[in-house]
Design an enzyme around this catalytic site. Structure first.
Site: not given
Length: 306
Positions: A226, A255, A274
């Protein structure tokens, strides 16, 4: 059921499926079960406020922090997608590690320039102060759960020595696991630090300037856990100053990564959007298994403590 889950489910009689777009409000209904895959905080908070009959929220991500923050009542059981992402995330992490070792970003930049990168090919000097191969490398994995259990044997098969870091020390799957308190004695002999840490108050900025300072200058950092667990400013400073060789990041504090972030322009940091997960393999089988348990009044697999 989110439209992003492309699986056909075998549902028992009396169970009805309603599909919804994960970026739009969940339709008004009397649903007892909400399957979550791809919905953000706004959608989840809205669902928590509008769906009074919910008894179970089935998250398909490995981490369910956004679901836990949404405000679902305490009587609502929350389950995670733990185990569904082990293979894809392990593969992507391995790809990032190999990209760092074999200098793939540098090769791509040289190709864009139509430049034959002599310094990256031909006869090469083996230097102990460089990470250029997994053979003989010491890889430390912080967050030694099911994904790490899948990744560690792959690294070992390629010649790496793996040390795990978790809250409980011991031997897991044949790999030595230490606690975070032992990191000052482990990281100075580390070639790559891989973070698979989940997001929580206790892990926020766990990889900070002090942790990075324990690593040798030739070490790399790979974050596929994370974004909140890594101090990005401290990492960028360490890479730019030469106190750290580089990094490969799949997750970020914000993000998408803002277009004006200096991380984009740092040649020793590889940006991955991601993309390690995104493919919950076996999600249909997990939902069906837990649905049968729910209807029979049995405990559900991957229940998250609240």
């Amino acid at each position: 059921m989110p439209t992003t889950l492309h699986e056909h489910l075998s549902l028992p009689p009396g169970v009805r499926e309603i599909r919804y777009a994960p970026d739009e409000p969940v339709p008004d209904c009397d649903a007892e079960i909400l399957v979550v895959w791809g919905s953000g905080r706004r959608v989840l908070r809205d669902a928590a406020a509008r769906l009074p009959n919910l008894r179970w929220v089935a998250g398909l991500a490995a981490g369910v922090d956004t679901i836990l923050e949404a405000g679902f009542p305490e009587q609502v059981t929350i389950t995670s997608g733990r185990g569904l992402h082990d293979g894809p995330v392990a593969e992507h992490t391995l790809a990032l590690l190999l990209a760092c070792a074999r200098r793939i970003p540098d090769l791509v930049r040289a190709q864009d320039q139509h430049r034959w990168a002599d310094e990256l090919g031909g006869i090469q000097t083996i230097r102990p102060d460089e990470f250029r191969s997994l053979t003989g490398a010491h890889v430390v994995i912080w967050g030694f759960g099911s994904i790490a259990a899948r990744l560690a044997p792959l690294l070992e098969a390629l010649g790496a020595r793996v040390t795990g870091v978790a809250t409980t020390p011991g031997l897991r799957g044949g790999f030595h696991v230490v606690t975070p308190d032992e990191l000052p004695g482990v990281l100075p002999a580390t070639d790559v630090l891989v973070s698979l840490l989940p997001s929580s108050e206790s892990t926020r900025n766990a990889i900070d300037a002090d942790v990075l300072a324990w690593l040798p200058p030739h070490a790399w950092v790979v974050n596929v856990g994370r974004g909140s667990t890594l101090d990005q400013a401290a990492l960028l400073d360490a890479v730019r100053s030469g106190r750290l060789a580089g990094a490969a990041l799949d997750v970020f504090e914000r993000e998408p990564l803002p277009a004006d972030s200096p991380i984009w322009d740092e040649p020793r940091i590889l940006v991955s959007p991601h993309s390690a997960g995104g493919r919950p393999i076996g999600a249909g089988a997990l939902i069906e298994e837990n649905l049968a348990a729910y209807l029979a009044g049995r405990p559900l697999r991957n229940t998250v403590a609240r």
